[in-house]
Write a protein that holds these residues in place. Structure first.
Motif, PDB file in Angstrom:
ATOM      1  N   TYR A 273      63.291 -70.360  17.819  1.00 34.29           N
ATOM      2  CA  TYR A 273      61.890 -70.384  18.219  1.00 34.29           C
ATOM      3  C   TYR A 273      60.989 -70.128  17.012  1.00 34.29           C
ATOM      4  O   TYR A 273      60.053 -70.887  16.729  1.00 34.29           O
ATOM      5  N   GLU A 274      61.261 -69.041  16.309  1.00 38.46           N
ATOM      6  CA  GLU A 274      60.367 -68.588  15.248  1.00 38.46           C
ATOM      7  C   GLU A 274      60.381 -69.532  14.047  1.00 38.46           C
ATOM      8  O   GLU A 274      59.332 -69.883  13.507  1.00 38.46           O
ATOM      9  N   ARG A 275      61.563 -69.925  13.623  1.00 38.43           N
ATOM     10  CA  ARG A 275      61.678 -70.797  12.454  1.00 38.43           C
ATOM     11  C   ARG A 275      61.098 -72.172  12.744  1.00 38.43           C
ATOM     12  O   ARG A 275      60.356 -72.731  11.933  1.00 38.43           O
ATOM     13  N   GLY A 276      61.421 -72.718  13.914  1.00 37.98           N
ATOM     14  CA  GLY A 276      60.887 -74.022  14.289  1.00 37.98           C
ATOM     15  C   GLY A 276      59.384 -73.993  14.457  1.00 37.98           C
ATOM     16  O   GLY A 276      58.685 -74.937  14.065  1.00 37.98           O
ATOM     17  N   ALA A 277      58.855 -72.912  15.044  1.00 41.20           N
ATOM     18  CA  ALA A 277      57.406 -72.805  15.239  1.00 41.20           C
ATOM     19  C   ALA A 277      56.684 -72.763  13.897  1.00 41.20           C
ATOM     20  O   ALA A 277      55.635 -73.402  13.728  1.00 41.20           O
ATOM     21  N   ARG A 278      57.223 -72.022  12.942  1.00 41.48           N
ATOM     22  CA  ARG A 278      56.584 -71.954  11.611  1.00 41.48           C
ATOM     23  C   ARG A 278      56.550 -73.341  10.972  1.00 41.48           C
ATOM     24  O   ARG A 278      55.540 -73.726  10.358  1.00 41.48           O
ATOM     25  N   PHE A 279      57.659 -74.077  11.095  1.00 34.28           N
ATOM     26  CA  PHE A 279      57.720 -75.417  10.517  1.00 34.28           C
ATOM     27  C   PHE A 279      56.644 -76.315  11.118  1.00 34.28           C
ATOM     28  O   PHE A 279      55.859 -76.948  10.400  1.00 34.28           O
ATOM     29  N   PHE A 280      56.586 -76.381  12.433  1.00 33.52           N
ATOM     30  CA  PHE A 280      55.652 -77.301  13.084  1.00 33.52           C
ATOM     31  C   PHE A 280      54.202 -76.839  12.970  1.00 33.52           C
ATOM     32  O   PHE A 280      53.295 -77.678  12.931  1.00 33.52           O
ATOM     33  N   GLU A 281      53.967 -75.544  12.921  1.00 33.30           N
ATOM     34  CA  GLU A 281      52.606 -75.067  12.691  1.00 33.30           C
ATOM     35  C   GLU A 281      52.100 -75.549  11.336  1.00 33.30           C
ATOM     36  O   GLU A 281      50.947 -75.983  11.204  1.00 33.30           O
ATOM     37  N   HIS A 282      52.960 -75.489  10.321  1.00 28.96           N
ATOM     38  CA  HIS A 282      52.563 -75.952   8.983  1.00 28.96           C
ATOM     39  C   HIS A 282      52.264 -77.449   9.017  1.00 28.96           C
ATOM     40  O   HIS A 282      51.230 -77.897   8.485  1.00 28.96           O
ATOM     41  N   VAL A 283      53.143 -78.228   9.630  1.00 28.55           N
ATOM     42  CA  VAL A 283      52.942 -79.675   9.683  1.00 28.55           C
ATOM     43  C   VAL A 283      51.670 -80.009  10.444  1.00 28.55           C
ATOM     44  O   VAL A 283      50.856 -80.841  10.014  1.00 28.55           O
ATOM     45  N   ALA A 284      51.471 -79.356  11.605  1.00 26.99           N
ATOM     46  CA  ALA A 284      50.285 -79.642  12.418  1.00 26.99           C
ATOM     47  C   ALA A 284      49.009 -79.225  11.703  1.00 26.99           C
ATOM     48  O   ALA A 284      47.985 -79.917  11.787  1.00 26.99           O
ATOM     49  N   ASP A 285      49.043 -78.113  10.997  1.00 25.18           N
ATOM     50  CA  ASP A 285      47.852 -77.673  10.253  1.00 25.18           C
ATOM     51  C   ASP A 285      47.519 -78.641   9.125  1.00 25.18           C
ATOM     52  O   ASP A 285      46.343 -78.885   8.819  1.00 25.18           O
ATOM     53  N   GLU A 286      48.554 -79.203   8.514  1.00 28.29           N
ATOM     54  CA  GLU A 286      48.345 -80.113   7.377  1.00 28.29           C
ATOM     55  C   GLU A 286      47.975 -81.528   7.832  1.00 28.29           C
ATOM     56  O   GLU A 286      47.096 -82.165   7.265  1.00 28.29           O
ATOM     57  N   ARG A 287      48.682 -82.034   8.875  1.00 32.78           N
ATOM     58  CA  ARG A 287      48.543 -83.447   9.238  1.00 32.78           C
ATOM     59  C   ARG A 287      48.173 -83.695  10.698  1.00 32.78           C
ATOM     60  O   ARG A 287      47.980 -84.843  11.081  1.00 32.78           O
ATOM     61  N   GLY A 288      48.146 -82.647  11.513  1.00 33.60           N
ATOM     62  CA  GLY A 288      47.825 -82.824  12.920  1.00 33.60           C
ATOM     63  C   GLY A 288      49.071 -82.870  13.789  1.00 33.60           C
ATOM     64  O   GLY A 288      50.184 -83.125  13.318  1.00 33.60           O
ATOM     65  N   VAL A 289      48.891 -82.633  15.105  1.00 36.48           N
ATOM     66  CA  VAL A 289      50.012 -82.591  16.031  1.00 36.48           C
ATOM     67  C   VAL A 289      50.679 -83.961  16.144  1.00 36.48           C
ATOM     68  O   VAL A 289      51.901 -84.060  16.273  1.00 36.48           O
ATOM     69  N   ALA A 290      49.897 -85.040  16.091  1.00 37.85           N
ATOM     70  CA  ALA A 290      50.477 -86.378  16.199  1.00 37.85           C
ATOM     71  C   ALA A 290      51.472 -86.629  15.071  1.00 37.85           C
ATOM     72  O   ALA A 290      52.514 -87.279  15.272  1.00 37.85           O
ATOM     73  N   ALA A 291      51.181 -86.123  13.879  1.00 36.96           N
ATOM     74  CA  ALA A 291      52.118 -86.274  12.760  1.00 36.96           C
ATOM     75  C   ALA A 291      53.394 -85.476  13.017  1.00 36.96           C
ATOM     76  O   ALA A 291      54.507 -85.945  12.722  1.00 36.96           O
ATOM     77  N   ALA A 292      53.240 -84.292  13.578  1.00 35.78           N
ATOM     78  CA  ALA A 292      54.416 -83.492  13.916  1.00 35.78           C
ATOM     79  C   ALA A 292      55.276 -84.206  14.956  1.00 35.78           C
ATOM     80  O   ALA A 292      56.509 -84.108  14.937  1.00 35.78           O
ATOM     81  N   SER A 293      54.643 -84.950  15.852  1.00 34.78           N
ATOM     82  CA  SER A 293      55.374 -85.659  16.910  1.00 34.78           C
ATOM     83  C   SER A 293      56.234 -86.789  16.369  1.00 34.78           C
ATOM     84  O   SER A 293      57.112 -87.299  17.077  1.00 34.78           O
ATOM     85  N   ARG A 294      56.006 -87.198  15.119  1.00 35.06           N
ATOM     86  CA  ARG A 294      56.827 -88.255  14.531  1.00 35.06           C
ATOM     87  C   ARG A 294      58.281 -87.830  14.382  1.00 35.06           C
ATOM     88  O   ARG A 294      59.161 -88.671  14.172  1.00 35.06           O
ATOM     89  N   VAL A 295      58.548 -86.538  14.531  1.00 30.32           N
ATOM     90  CA  VAL A 295      59.916 -86.056  14.458  1.00 30.32           C
ATOM     91  C   VAL A 295      60.793 -86.725  15.516  1.00 30.32           C
ATOM     92  O   VAL A 295      62.010 -86.848  15.336  1.00 30.32           O
ATOM     93  N   TRP A 296      60.178 -87.235  16.605  1.00 31.06           N
ATOM     94  CA  TRP A 296      60.954 -87.816  17.695  1.00 31.06           C
ATOM     95  C   TRP A 296      61.027 -89.333  17.619  1.00 31.06           C
ATOM     96  O   TRP A 296      61.583 -89.960  18.526  1.00 31.06           O
ATOM     97  N   ASP A 297      60.519 -89.934  16.541  1.00 31.13           N
ATOM     98  CA  ASP A 297      60.565 -91.393  16.438  1.00 31.13           C
ATOM     99  C   ASP A 297      61.998 -91.911  16.351  1.00 31.13           C
ATOM    100  O   ASP A 297      62.337 -92.913  16.978  1.00 31.13           O
ATOM    101  N   HIS A 298      62.833 -91.246  15.565  1.00 30.90           N
ATOM    102  CA  HIS A 298      64.254 -91.606  15.468  1.00 30.90           C
ATOM    103  C   HIS A 298      65.003 -90.444  14.831  1.00 30.90           C
ATOM    104  O   HIS A 298      64.379 -89.547  14.232  1.00 30.90           O
ATOM    105  N   PRO A 299      66.329 -90.397  14.927  1.00 33.91           N
ATOM    106  CA  PRO A 299      67.085 -89.225  14.472  1.00 33.91           C
ATOM    107  C   PRO A 299      66.863 -88.863  13.013  1.00 33.91           C
ATOM    108  O   PRO A 299      66.897 -87.678  12.657  1.00 33.91           O
ATOM    109  N   GLU A 300      66.632 -89.869  12.174  1.00 31.92           N
ATOM    110  CA  GLU A 300      66.455 -89.583  10.752  1.00 31.92           C
ATOM    111  C   GLU A 300      65.200 -88.767  10.483  1.00 31.92           C
ATOM    112  O   GLU A 300      65.034 -88.187   9.390  1.00 31.92           O
ATOM    113  N   ASN A 301      64.285 -88.701  11.452  1.00 29.74           N
ATOM    114  CA  ASN A 301      63.057 -87.937  11.264  1.00 29.74           C
ATOM    115  C   ASN A 301      63.217 -86.451  11.565  1.00 29.74           C
ATOM    116  O   ASN A 301      62.287 -85.672  11.326  1.00 29.74           O
ATOM    117  N   LEU A 302      64.366 -86.059  12.105  1.00 29.18           N
ATOM    118  CA  LEU A 302      64.595 -84.631  12.293  1.00 29.18           C
ATOM    119  C   LEU A 302      64.576 -83.933  10.934  1.00 29.18           C
ATOM    120  O   LEU A 302      65.082 -84.476   9.947  1.00 29.18           O
TER     121      LEU A 302
END
Length: 320
Positions: A273-302
């Protein structure tokens, strides 16, 4: 609750039957030691759960920029209902061990294994608030499930001294966020199942596939962290007090509760929970939530394990 009955059920598991685990005894013993809790919902509460799920779906779709549907199976459960549903989950996951054959002392092993899983399910049944069940390793076309353990939600809202409808709604946003992940990433169940099966098969053979478990941990860290991000970013009310108190609950409890969490690996889940939240908070703060959602486009985006601690590397690779 009847602790002695639970013990007798586990002890009897060694005296009859075959296999390494008596799953009927697991269900009976775990439920014998857990108060099912009340499911006496008012009409307002019933409509409240439905509205929470519906509004969470609509808000999450907009905020995350993903298209998904909530499962057809949405259940408000008591603790025994949750245990019954998850006995089947554990049975699927442990099937390779069941096929491995008996140990040197099959009766003793059967009783120990049965007691262990009864303890796990009774502890979780007393503590789980909600669950999105993607039915990993299931056969056929069964629908994914969305569960809310009503007695636990009520009890925890009272113990945290927070407004119950607001707390219930916030939990709904978290569980529906998981539905958003799996809806946006149809490849995700297979990705998780493959690594889970590899790891379990290796254990059955007396080996340890560290890569499989490391990849599974990284993927689950992304799953939990993204849901944490969305439940906060999409929630339509104040949540800071809920977040602070729930995080404290995840770390707190008495010495027995903390020991049990450690034994069940729940400390690992909290770190996810904590490690993943820190990662996505940084991405969302930098590029927005939609950019963070690109993680689900395909497995290589994990994110890789290294990128989880250096999200700018993931941004440079996936969302430059």
């Amino acid at each position: 609750m009847n602790f002695l009955r639970s013990v007798r059920v586990v002890a009897d598991a060694s005296a009859s039957g075959t296999g390494n685990i008596d799953w009927d005894a697991v269900a009976e013993a775990s439920k014998a030691s857990v108060d099912p809790g009340s499911l006496d919902l008012s009409a307002e509460e019933q409509s409240g759960y439905a509205a929470d799920v519906r509004d969470a779906r609509d808000r999450l779709s907009v905020v995350a920029g993903v298209t998904f549907e909530v499962p057809d199976v949405v259940e408000v459960q008591n603790r025994h209902h949750w245990i019954d549903a998850n006995v089947e989950t554990f049975r699927r996951v442990m099937a390779p061990f069941e096929e491995h054959g008996p140990s040197v002392f099959p009766g003793v092993a059967r009783a120990v294994n049965t007691g262990t899983f009864a303890l796990v399910l009774s502890f979780l049944g007393n503590n789980v608030l909600g669950q999105y069940d993607p039915l990993l390793l299931a056969e056929g076309d069964d629908e994914h499930g969305l569960y809310f353990v009503h007695p636990n939600i009520r009890r925890v809202a009272d113990s945290l001294d927070v407004d119950y409808p607001r707390f219930r709604r916030w939990i709904a946003f978290h569980e529906v966020a998981h539905a958003a992940e799996f809806g946006a990433a149809p490849w995700l169940p297979t990705h998780l199942e493959t690594r889970m099966s590899r790891g379990i098969d290796a254990l059955v053979d007396g080996d340890l596939d560290r890569d499989a478990f490391a990849e599974l941990d990284t993927a689950m860290t992304a799953v939990e962290g993204y849901a944490e991000l969305l439940m906060d970013r999409a929630f339509d009310d104040e949540y800071e007090d809920l977040r602070r108190k729930l995080d404290a609950r995840r770390q707190g409890g008495g010495p027995i509760a903390r020991l049990t969490r450690r034994a069940l690996g729940l400390g690992l889940k909290r770190r996810q929970y904590e490690r993943g939240a820190r990662f996505f908070e940084h991405v969302a703060d930098e590029r927005g939530v939609a950019a963070a959602s690109r993680v689900w486009d395909h497995p290589e985006n994990l994110p890789t394990n290294a990128e989880l601690d250096a999200p700018e590397r993931w941004i440079a690779r996936v969302s430059p």
